[in-house]
Scaffold this motif. Structure first.
Motif, PDB file in Angstrom:
ATOM      1  N   THR A 181      -0.072  -5.510   2.710  1.00 17.01           N
ATOM      2  CA  THR A 181      -1.368  -5.820   3.316  1.00 17.01           C
ATOM      3  C   THR A 181      -1.432  -7.272   3.765  1.00 17.01           C
ATOM      4  O   THR A 181      -0.904  -8.178   3.117  1.00 17.01           O
ATOM      5  CB  THR A 181      -2.523  -5.541   2.339  1.00 17.01           C
ATOM      6  OG1 THR A 181      -2.338  -6.309   1.162  1.00 17.01           O
ATOM      7  CG2 THR A 181      -2.606  -4.065   1.990  1.00 17.01           C
ATOM      8  N   PHE A 233       0.854  -1.186   0.000  1.00 20.03           N
ATOM      9  CA  PHE A 233       0.000   0.000   0.000  1.00 20.03           C
ATOM     10  C   PHE A 233       0.892   1.238   0.000  1.00 20.03           C
ATOM     11  O   PHE A 233       1.784   1.368   0.839  1.00 20.03           O
ATOM     12  CB  PHE A 233      -0.898  -0.003   1.231  1.00 20.03           C
ATOM     13  CG  PHE A 233      -1.731   1.240   1.357  1.00 20.03           C
ATOM     14  CD1 PHE A 233      -2.892   1.368   0.624  1.00 20.03           C
ATOM     15  CD2 PHE A 233      -1.344   2.277   2.188  1.00 20.03           C
ATOM     16  CE1 PHE A 233      -3.666   2.517   0.720  1.00 20.03           C
ATOM     17  CE2 PHE A 233      -2.110   3.423   2.283  1.00 20.03           C
ATOM     18  CZ  PHE A 233      -3.263   3.542   1.555  1.00 20.03           C
ATOM     19  N   CYS A 270     -12.542   6.020   3.859  1.00 23.80           N
ATOM     20  CA  CYS A 270     -12.490   7.417   3.421  1.00 23.80           C
ATOM     21  C   CYS A 270     -13.864   8.028   3.606  1.00 23.80           C
ATOM     22  O   CYS A 270     -14.880   7.334   3.513  1.00 23.80           O
ATOM     23  CB  CYS A 270     -12.079   7.519   1.956  1.00 23.80           C
ATOM     24  SG  CYS A 270     -10.438   6.866   1.633  1.00 23.80           S
ATOM     25  N   THR A 310      -6.300   4.431   7.023  1.00 22.15           N
ATOM     26  CA  THR A 310      -6.026   3.065   6.591  1.00 22.15           C
ATOM     27  C   THR A 310      -5.479   2.261   7.742  1.00 22.15           C
ATOM     28  O   THR A 310      -4.888   2.799   8.667  1.00 22.15           O
ATOM     29  CB  THR A 310      -4.988   3.028   5.455  1.00 22.15           C
ATOM     30  OG1 THR A 310      -3.802   3.656   5.922  1.00 22.15           O
ATOM     31  CG2 THR A 310      -5.488   3.723   4.210  1.00 22.15           C
ATOM     32  N   THR A 311      -5.689   0.965   7.651  1.00 22.61           N
ATOM     33  CA  THR A 311      -5.060   0.078   8.603  1.00 22.61           C
ATOM     34  C   THR A 311      -3.598  -0.120   8.226  1.00 22.61           C
ATOM     35  O   THR A 311      -2.741  -0.032   9.078  1.00 22.61           O
ATOM     36  CB  THR A 311      -5.810  -1.265   8.686  1.00 22.61           C
ATOM     37  OG1 THR A 311      -7.172  -0.991   8.978  1.00 22.61           O
ATOM     38  CG2 THR A 311      -5.248  -2.140   9.773  1.00 22.61           C
ATOM     39  N   CYS A 314      -8.913  10.139   4.424  1.00 24.49           N
ATOM     40  CA  CYS A 314      -8.785   8.678   4.405  1.00 24.49           C
ATOM     41  C   CYS A 314      -7.958   8.228   5.597  1.00 24.49           C
ATOM     42  O   CYS A 314      -6.974   8.862   5.956  1.00 24.49           O
ATOM     43  CB  CYS A 314      -8.100   8.200   3.133  1.00 24.49           C
ATOM     44  SG  CYS A 314      -9.059   8.445   1.634  1.00 24.49           S
ATOM     45  N   ARG A 323      -5.884  -4.408   6.020  1.00 23.50           N
ATOM     46  CA  ARG A 323      -6.155  -4.078   4.624  1.00 23.50           C
ATOM     47  C   ARG A 323      -7.463  -3.330   4.391  1.00 23.50           C
ATOM     48  O   ARG A 323      -8.048  -3.392   3.326  1.00 23.50           O
ATOM     49  CB  ARG A 323      -6.096  -5.331   3.756  1.00 23.50           C
ATOM     50  CG  ARG A 323      -7.119  -6.382   4.119  1.00 23.50           C
ATOM     51  CD  ARG A 323      -6.875  -7.649   3.342  1.00 23.50           C
ATOM     52  NE  ARG A 323      -8.007  -8.540   3.422  1.00 23.50           N
ATOM     53  CZ  ARG A 323      -8.510  -9.189   2.409  1.00 23.50           C
ATOM     54  NH1 ARG A 323      -7.996  -9.050   1.208  1.00 23.50           N
ATOM     55  NH2 ARG A 323      -9.517 -10.001   2.573  1.00 23.50           N
ATOM     56  N   THR A 324      -7.903  -2.590   5.397  1.00 28.00           N
ATOM     57  CA  THR A 324      -9.134  -1.822   5.262  1.00 28.00           C
ATOM     58  C   THR A 324      -8.830  -0.344   5.060  1.00 28.00           C
ATOM     59  O   THR A 324      -8.134   0.269   5.858  1.00 28.00           O
ATOM     60  CB  THR A 324     -10.026  -1.986   6.503  1.00 28.00           C
ATOM     61  OG1 THR A 324     -10.318  -3.379   6.667  1.00 28.00           O
ATOM     62  CG2 THR A 324     -11.325  -1.217   6.348  1.00 28.00           C
ATOM     63  N   LEU A 325      -9.371   0.209   3.995  1.00 29.24           N
ATOM     64  CA  LEU A 325      -9.258   1.630   3.693  1.00 29.24           C
ATOM     65  C   LEU A 325     -10.610   2.269   3.988  1.00 29.24           C
ATOM     66  O   LEU A 325     -11.643   1.783   3.525  1.00 29.24           O
ATOM     67  CB  LEU A 325      -8.898   1.816   2.213  1.00 29.24           C
ATOM     68  CG  LEU A 325      -8.884   3.234   1.676  1.00 29.24           C
ATOM     69  CD1 LEU A 325      -7.758   4.029   2.311  1.00 29.24           C
ATOM     70  CD2 LEU A 325      -8.728   3.212   0.161  1.00 29.24           C
TER      71      LEU A 325
END
Length: 108
Positions: A85, A64, A94, A77-78, A75, A90-92
């Protein structure tokens, strides 16, 4: 005499979300860009959409790089920048405070 009337406006929005990738297909080891679009179409929405949030699950085992939201969005992100990821990161997410009727915002 005086009279008072109170009316409440109820927001009615129908946000549509789409996601595209470029290039497609992407060769291993090459840069892949996703574009996520959140639109509030005039044909199906009666008002602005408020507190809009998009959650996207990124593929496993990709590096990422970054995410940028248009129009004053943010945004989180994790995965951190330049992180690979995994199932746990893996979670975005926004979001925008609002998207006007007939407008759209993007994340790249």
């Amino acid at each position: 005499t005086s009279a008072t009337a109170t009316a409440y406006f109820e927001a009615r929005a129908d946000v549509a979300v789409s996601k595209s990738d470029n290039p497609d297909p992407v060769p291993a080891g090459q840069l892949l860009t996703y574009t996520i679009t959140a639109s509030n179409p005039v044909a199906t929405s009666g008002s602005a959409a408020y507190n809009v949030s998009i959650n996207d699950t990124l593929p496993l085992d990709v590096v990422f790089l970054s995410a940028t939201a248009s129009g004053g969005g943010t945004c989180t992100t994790t995965p951190g920048a330049n992180a690979t990821t995994t199932a746990g990161n893996r979670t975005l997410v926004c979001g925008w405070p609002s998207i006007a009727r007939g407008a759209q915002q993007t994340v790249t």
